[in-house]
Write an enzyme that holds these catalytic residues in place. Sequence first.
Site, PDB file in Angstrom:
ATOM      1  N   CYS A  87     -11.683  -5.325  19.948  1.00  0.00           N
ATOM      2  CA  CYS A  87     -11.526  -4.591  20.923  1.00  0.00           C
ATOM      3  C   CYS A  87     -10.808  -3.209  20.767  1.00  0.00           C
ATOM      4  CB  CYS A  87     -10.886  -5.183  22.134  1.00  0.00           C
ATOM      5  SG  CYS A  87      -9.110  -5.812  21.817  1.00  0.00           S
ATOM      6  N   LYS A  89     -20.654  -7.419  23.704  1.00  0.00           N
ATOM      7  CA  LYS A  89     -19.401  -7.873  24.028  1.00  0.00           C
ATOM      8  C   LYS A  89     -19.196  -9.595  23.890  1.00  0.00           C
ATOM      9  CE  LYS A  89     -16.313  -5.994  26.681  1.00  0.00           C
ATOM     10  NZ  LYS A  89     -15.650  -5.294  27.837  1.00  0.00           N
ATOM     11  N   CYS A 108     -10.846 -12.593  16.761  1.00  0.00           N
ATOM     12  CA  CYS A 108     -10.526 -11.240  17.134  1.00  0.00           C
ATOM     13  C   CYS A 108     -11.858 -10.690  18.100  1.00  0.00           C
ATOM     14  CB  CYS A 108     -10.549 -10.401  15.767  1.00  0.00           C
ATOM     15  SG  CYS A 108     -10.703  -8.723  16.088  1.00  0.00           S
ATOM     16  N   GLY A 121      -8.767  -7.836   8.116  1.00  0.00           N
ATOM     17  CA  GLY A 121      -7.685  -7.222   8.977  1.00  0.00           C
ATOM     18  C   GLY A 121      -7.343  -7.642  10.048  1.00  0.00           C
ATOM     19  N   GLU A 125      -9.838 -24.179  39.555  1.00  0.00           N
ATOM     20  CA  GLU A 125     -10.596 -23.059  39.747  1.00  0.00           C
ATOM     21  C   GLU A 125     -11.671 -23.133  40.751  1.00  0.00           C
ATOM     22  OE1 GLU A 125     -11.186 -19.929  38.101  1.00  0.00           O
ATOM     23  OE2 GLU A 125     -12.504 -20.110  39.545  1.00  0.00           O
ATOM     24  N   CYS A 181      -5.217  -3.310  19.390  1.00  0.00           N
ATOM     25  CA  CYS A 181      -4.061  -3.258  18.266  1.00  0.00           C
ATOM     26  C   CYS A 181      -4.021  -1.509  17.818  1.00  0.00           C
ATOM     27  CB  CYS A 181      -4.598  -4.250  17.184  1.00  0.00           C
ATOM     28  SG  CYS A 181      -6.082  -4.036  16.708  1.00  0.00           S
ATOM     29  N   GLN A 200       0.857  -1.297  -0.078  1.00  0.00           N
ATOM     30  CA  GLN A 200       0.069   0.050  -0.042  1.00  0.00           C
ATOM     31  C   GLN A 200       0.813   1.146   0.122  1.00  0.00           C
ATOM     32  OE1 GLN A 200      -2.379   1.546   3.625  1.00  0.00           O
ATOM     33  NE2 GLN A 200      -4.191   1.379   2.207  1.00  0.00           N
ATOM     34  N   TYR A 212      -6.312  10.268   4.407  1.00  0.00           N
ATOM     35  CA  TYR A 212      -5.099  10.534   3.964  1.00  0.00           C
ATOM     36  C   TYR A 212      -4.984  11.453   2.507  1.00  0.00           C
ATOM     37  CZ  TYR A 212      -3.541   7.746   7.867  1.00  0.00           C
ATOM     38  OH  TYR A 212      -3.484   7.388   9.142  1.00  0.00           O
TER      39      TYR A 212
HETATM   40  C1  LIG Z   1     -17.114  -5.846  33.966  1.00  0.00           C
HETATM   41  C2  LIG Z   1     -15.541  -6.516  33.591  1.00  0.00           C
HETATM   42  C3  LIG Z   1     -15.463  -6.029  31.961  1.00  0.00           C
HETATM   43  C4  LIG Z   1     -13.897  -6.060  31.583  1.00  0.00           C
HETATM   44  N1  LIG Z   1     -13.889  -5.947  30.316  1.00  0.00           N
HETATM   45  C5  LIG Z   1     -12.776  -6.278  29.662  1.00  0.00           C
HETATM   46  C6  LIG Z   1     -12.197  -6.007  28.384  1.00  0.00           C
HETATM   47  O1  LIG Z   1     -13.275  -5.499  27.476  1.00  0.00           O
HETATM   48  N2  LIG Z   1     -11.054  -6.377  27.620  1.00  0.00           N
HETATM   49  C7  LIG Z   1     -10.366  -6.669  28.591  1.00  0.00           C
HETATM   50  O2  LIG Z   1      -8.968  -6.979  28.062  1.00  0.00           O
HETATM   51  N3  LIG Z   1     -10.357  -7.050  30.112  1.00  0.00           N
HETATM   52  C8  LIG Z   1     -11.556  -6.773  30.454  1.00  0.00           C
HETATM   53  N4  LIG Z   1     -11.729  -6.871  32.013  1.00  0.00           N
HETATM   54  C9  LIG Z   1     -10.847  -7.275  32.719  1.00  0.00           C
HETATM   55  C10 LIG Z   1     -10.384  -8.645  32.506  1.00  0.00           C
HETATM   56  O3  LIG Z   1     -11.806  -9.686  32.796  1.00  0.00           O
HETATM   57  C11 LIG Z   1      -9.113  -9.199  33.374  1.00  0.00           C
HETATM   58  O4  LIG Z   1      -8.001  -8.469  33.240  1.00  0.00           O
HETATM   59  C12 LIG Z   1      -8.794 -10.681  33.080  1.00  0.00           C
HETATM   60  O5  LIG Z   1     -10.002 -11.469  33.354  1.00  0.00           O
HETATM   61  C13 LIG Z   1      -7.728 -11.036  34.295  1.00  0.00           C
HETATM   62  O6  LIG Z   1      -7.420 -12.305  34.085  1.00  0.00           O
HETATM   63  P1  LIG Z   1      -6.802 -13.264  35.064  1.00  0.00           P
HETATM   64  O7  LIG Z   1      -6.774 -14.660  34.594  1.00  0.00           O
HETATM   65  O8  LIG Z   1      -5.482 -12.864  35.590  1.00  0.00           O
HETATM   66  O9  LIG Z   1      -7.906 -13.195  36.479  1.00  0.00           O
HETATM   67  P2  LIG Z   1      -9.291 -13.516  36.737  1.00  0.00           P
HETATM   68  O10 LIG Z   1      -9.936 -13.388  35.281  1.00  0.00           O
HETATM   69  O11 LIG Z   1      -9.760 -12.657  37.530  1.00  0.00           O
HETATM   70  O12 LIG Z   1      -9.194 -14.929  37.018  1.00  0.00           O
HETATM   71  C14 LIG Z   1      -8.957 -15.465  38.199  1.00  0.00           C
HETATM   72  C15 LIG Z   1      -9.501 -16.765  38.575  1.00  0.00           C
HETATM   73  O13 LIG Z   1      -8.809 -17.469  39.784  1.00  0.00           O
HETATM   74  C16 LIG Z   1      -9.924 -17.938  40.608  1.00  0.00           C
HETATM   75  N5  LIG Z   1      -9.496 -18.073  42.063  1.00  0.00           N
HETATM   76  C17 LIG Z   1      -9.101 -17.070  42.753  1.00  0.00           C
HETATM   77  N6  LIG Z   1      -8.298 -17.752  43.834  1.00  0.00           N
HETATM   78  C18 LIG Z   1      -8.373 -18.830  43.696  1.00  0.00           C
HETATM   79  C19 LIG Z   1      -8.059 -20.153  44.362  1.00  0.00           C
HETATM   80  N7  LIG Z   1      -7.507 -19.879  45.724  1.00  0.00           N
HETATM   81  N8  LIG Z   1      -8.181 -21.343  43.940  1.00  0.00           N
HETATM   82  C20 LIG Z   1      -8.660 -21.294  42.757  1.00  0.00           C
HETATM   83  N9  LIG Z   1      -9.160 -20.618  41.914  1.00  0.00           N
HETATM   84  C21 LIG Z   1      -8.893 -19.160  42.454  1.00  0.00           C
HETATM   85  C22 LIG Z   1     -10.962 -16.948  40.438  1.00  0.00           C
HETATM   86  O14 LIG Z   1     -12.381 -17.477  40.780  1.00  0.00           O
HETATM   87  C23 LIG Z   1     -10.942 -16.638  38.785  1.00  0.00           C
HETATM   88  O15 LIG Z   1     -11.584 -17.406  38.215  1.00  0.00           O
HETATM   89  C24 LIG Z   1     -12.905  -6.722  32.199  1.00  0.00           C
HETATM   90  C25 LIG Z   1     -13.254  -7.033  33.780  1.00  0.00           C
HETATM   91  C26 LIG Z   1     -14.442  -6.988  34.174  1.00  0.00           C
HETATM   92  C27 LIG Z   1     -14.748  -7.166  35.695  1.00  0.00           C
HETATM   93  C1  LIG Z   2      -3.411  -1.758  13.683  1.00  0.00           C
HETATM   94  C2  LIG Z   2      -4.242  -1.486  12.628  1.00  0.00           C
HETATM   95  C3  LIG Z   2      -3.454  -0.614  11.699  1.00  0.00           C
HETATM   96  C4  LIG Z   2      -4.202  -0.269  10.376  1.00  0.00           C
HETATM   97  N1  LIG Z   2      -3.363   0.375   9.409  1.00  0.00           N
HETATM   98  C5  LIG Z   2      -3.848   0.463   8.385  1.00  0.00           C
HETATM   99  C6  LIG Z   2      -2.998   1.059   7.162  1.00  0.00           C
HETATM  100  O1  LIG Z   2      -1.857   1.009   7.245  1.00  0.00           O
HETATM  101  N2  LIG Z   2      -3.835   1.367   5.942  1.00  0.00           N
HETATM  102  C7  LIG Z   2      -5.087   1.470   5.708  1.00  0.00           C
HETATM  103  O2  LIG Z   2      -5.626   1.695   4.863  1.00  0.00           O
HETATM  104  N3  LIG Z   2      -5.746   0.699   6.751  1.00  0.00           N
HETATM  105  C8  LIG Z   2      -5.339   0.528   7.979  1.00  0.00           C
HETATM  106  N4  LIG Z   2      -6.044  -0.146   9.228  1.00  0.00           N
HETATM  107  C9  LIG Z   2      -7.556  -0.538   8.730  1.00  0.00           C
HETATM  108  C10 LIG Z   2      -7.423  -1.727   8.424  1.00  0.00           C
HETATM  109  O3  LIG Z   2      -6.722  -1.997   6.908  1.00  0.00           O
HETATM  110  C11 LIG Z   2      -9.224  -2.159   8.012  1.00  0.00           C
HETATM  111  O4  LIG Z   2      -9.842  -1.336   7.099  1.00  0.00           O
HETATM  112  C12 LIG Z   2      -9.838  -2.207   9.501  1.00  0.00           C
HETATM  113  O5  LIG Z   2      -9.104  -2.915  10.439  1.00  0.00           O
HETATM  114  C13 LIG Z   2     -11.011  -3.012   9.235  1.00  0.00           C
HETATM  115  O6  LIG Z   2     -11.025  -4.234   8.808  1.00  0.00           O
HETATM  116  P1  LIG Z   2     -11.090  -5.346   9.769  1.00  0.00           P
HETATM  117  O7  LIG Z   2     -12.539  -5.255  10.593  1.00  0.00           O
HETATM  118  O8  LIG Z   2     -11.294  -6.621   8.962  1.00  0.00           O
HETATM  119  O9  LIG Z   2     -10.027  -5.204  10.710  1.00  0.00           O
HETATM  120  C14 LIG Z   2      -5.441  -0.488  10.150  1.00  0.00           C
HETATM  121  C15 LIG Z   2      -6.090  -1.107  11.143  1.00  0.00           C
HETATM  122  C16 LIG Z   2      -5.454  -1.622  12.369  1.00  0.00           C
HETATM  123  C17 LIG Z   2      -6.369  -2.507  13.169  1.00  0.00           C
HETATM  124  S1  SF4 Z   3      -6.443  -6.348  19.828  1.00  0.00           S
HETATM  125 FE1  SF4 Z   3      -6.983  -5.920  17.547  1.00  0.00          FE
HETATM  126  S2  SF4 Z   3      -6.766  -7.953  16.533  1.00  0.00           S
HETATM  127 FE2  SF4 Z   3      -6.330  -8.282  18.775  1.00  0.00          FE
HETATM  128  S3  SF4 Z   3      -8.654  -9.038  19.454  1.00  0.00           S
HETATM  129 FE3  SF4 Z   3      -8.425  -6.787  19.741  1.00  0.00          FE
HETATM  130  S4  SF4 Z   3      -9.391  -5.738  18.006  1.00  0.00           S
HETATM  131 FE4  SF4 Z   3      -8.754  -7.990  17.381  1.00  0.00          FE
END
Ligand SMILES: Cc1cc2nc3c(=O)[nH]c(=O)nc-3n(C[C@H](O)[C@H](O)[C@H](O)COP(=O)(O)OP(=O)(O)OC[C@H]3O[C@@H](n4cnc5c(N)ncnc54)[C@H](O)[C@@H]3O)c2cc1C
Ligand SMILES: Cc1cc2nc3c(=O)[nH]c(=O)nc-3n(C[C@H](O)[C@H](O)[C@H](O)COP(=O)(O)O)c2cc1C
Ligand code: SF4
Length: 641
Positions: free
Chosen positions: A345, A427, A342, A318, A409, A348, A103, A173
């Site tokens: 979220c 989600k 994917c 993508g 667990e 990336c 590109q 662009y």
């Molecule tokens: C509402 C909400 C939304 C979120 N949304 C996102 C998101 O969109 N994207 C994202 O990346 N992150 C999100 N998170 C954060 C994400 O869920 C956590 O960062 C992730 O789950 C951490 O993973 P972990 O395995 O380290 O711990 P956890 O997921 O907390 O898992 C720990 C596990 O250990 C178990 N445990 C604890 N003590 C013991 C024991 N003594 N013995 C046996 N088992 C035990 C628990 O029951 C639990 O199942 C969200 C969190 C919440 C609450």
């Molecule tokens: C990390 C990242 C970098 C990207 N860089 C470009 C790029 O260099 N040129 C471009 O045209 N689009 C770029 N895009 C957009 C993607 O090409 C694509 O249009 C977009 O992610 C939607 O497609 P998808 O839903 O399959 O991911 C980027 C997207 C992501 C997630």
């Molecule tokens: S970070 Fe980007 S490629 Fe990875 S799961 Fe999230 S949206 Fe998908």
Amino acid sequence: MTAFTKLFSPFKIGSLNIKNRTVMSPMETHLCDAEGFVTDEIINYYKERATGGVGYITLENTAVDPVGRVNDGMLCIYDDKYISGLKKLTECIHAAGGKVVIQLSHAGREALPYFTGTKPVAPSAIPSPLTKEVPGELTIEEVRTLVSRFAECAERTVKAGFDGVEIHMAHGYLVNQFLSPESNARTDDYGGDTIRRSQFAREIVENIRKRTPHDYPVICRISADEYTDTGIKLEESKEIARILEKAGASAIHVSACNYASAFYNIPCYYLDEGCFVHLAEGIKSVIKIPVLAVGRILSPSMAEKILQENKADLIVLGRALIADPCFPNKVRDGKLEDIRICLSCNRCIESISDKKLVCTVNPYIGKEGVSQLQKTLKPRKILVIGGGPAGLAATHVLSSRGHNVTLWEKDSQLGGSFRYASMAPMKEPMKKFLDYQINQVKKTNSSVQLNKEATVSSVKALSPNVVILAHGAKHVPVEIKGGQHDGVLNVKRAFMNIDSIGNNIAIVGGGAEGCELADFLAMRGKKVTLVEMRRVMGLELVAHPRYHVCERLKKMGARLYVNAKVTEIGRDYIIISRRREADQRLEGFDNIVIPTLHQSNTELISSIQSFVPEVYTVGDAVEGRTALEAIAEGTEIGMKI
Ligand SMILES: Cc1cc2nc3c(=O)[nH]c(=O)nc-3n(C[C@H](O)[C@H](O)[C@H](O)COP(=O)(O)OP(=O)(O)OC[C@H]3O[C@@H](n4cnc5c(N)ncnc54)[C@H](O)[C@@H]3O)c2cc1C
Ligand SMILES: Cc1cc2nc3c(=O)[nH]c(=O)nc-3n(C[C@H](O)[C@H](O)[C@H](O)COP(=O)(O)O)c2cc1C
Ligand code: SF4
């Protein structure tokens, strides 16, 4: 044998023979070096995607001019000195059985001056919607020089062994800036009606045609709808596509948006799967050259349907290929449940604003050259405590490598805190990902025990060589005066007890969890008040989902307070305090939800260290963060032991 017959049928764009209908979207990785040269890391990254079976790769946007480099993570091709690195890359992709198109791009007014050291340029002196920087208006001579630059760079792509070029005419662009009435106010040949605004794009295509071999693929990526009030819409794009076809374009890649609508450009989980396909369909209805569809196409059945219904000729993937480079081969081989999906979220895209590409679900990005699941020569007896994303990742990697792994667990289900993540509206991808993780673990020889809480004595009884503490964060309620009342809940309890909570809910804390809980409750018809003491709601969220969740809350009529601290909670009221304002009492609540701090969980470590030779802590147990760190750390420890 695959059921996706059209998806796995061959295709041709000019001289490029494509083995199936999948195309990797151009996506910046920031794996090049600071001068824009190819590195081994970037070669390995693309080689892995070639091996994964995609029809052809589109290499990320590559600068045709130093002034058009959007940042220092952008590959370059504006000088002959870049050819040898790019040649090495194409050779490796070809050796892996792949095809690769590059590109070519110029960022125009979106180039960052603090990085380029110079004022950005554009068709007109209209500021960038993002940086607000006013660009210098290109003179007519400069416009012509840039047309030649694109063509010179296309010549270099032939020398470097590429299978074609894609011209970035989308996403706000430079070429898009010329095409759009929003950014082009010129009164010369390059501005005015659609034909004149298309002149820059048309000349680029014509010049590339003159300087590259006959039939060399020249693909034009356009934003068929800029998703702004005054920008390009589909009807005008149809005319633009016809102009480009006439100029010699080989295919049109139909994307959307510009910098003013960036929250829609890389559609996060709040937007529909396949949300730009109607645009591809519209363009396809007016041209004869192939059309590429993109935009959250994640399911193979959706991809097949788009092709069967003749809405597009090729399916552009993508993030699906960031998350799982082997997506096409897994679909071809019918291994759909093995696809690491994917989440949409957008961690990336956020990651490349200041560092290299990362992905929540794919911890191997940038490590593609390293052997991932090498068998251990010394199998160990390993106990993983906690079945959240970190524990599941560690269990999968360790067992796949031949260790003897037991996972405990304490809950009746696997998934940890991520189960709550997957309960929030829109989600579902988080739920699918957890299912994937659980399924991958099931395929190993590990022993998974639910309702099994690790205690010092139970660990001692098992007598493992290694313990991985993946037991999540310590959840500590934030102390607020009156926070002990009956109707007071924490976020997790509110998610789990929807049937027993009232209709009027106050949520203290508009961080990521507070916003998602508010969305969850508002969707169920509850009256929601959300109070955040910081300036912005959902500060921990990635910018794209943050924007959409806030919009959703506003649309559903949630009362949102920022810069407001809750200083007291009563049975049915809260007191909020704001700088330079009298305290305010909000009342009539059935329940009040208070936030919890996610602290480092040191429980168990000191007491088991005396009798377990090796103890490691991963994920939220180290410090409350996100699934990205949890999966990365669980995987890393799994590869290390
Ligand atoms: C509402 C909400 C939304 C979120 N949304 C996102 C998101 O969109 N994207 C994202 O990346 N992150 C999100 N998170 C954060 C994400 O869920 C956590 O960062 C992730 O789950 C951490 O993973 P972990 O395995 O380290 O711990 P956890 O997921 O907390 O898992 C720990 C596990 O250990 C178990 N445990 C604890 N003590 C013991 C024991 N003594 N013995 C046996 N088992 C035990 C628990 O029951 C639990 O199942 C969200 C969190 C919440 C609450
Ligand atoms: C990390 C990242 C970098 C990207 N860089 C470009 C790029 O260099 N040129 C471009 O045209 N689009 C770029 N895009 C957009 C993607 O090409 C694509 O249009 C977009 O992610 C939607 O497609 P998808 O839903 O399959 O991911 C980027 C997207 C992501 C997630
Ligand atoms: S970070 Fe980007 S490629 Fe990875 S799961 Fe999230 S949206 Fe998908």
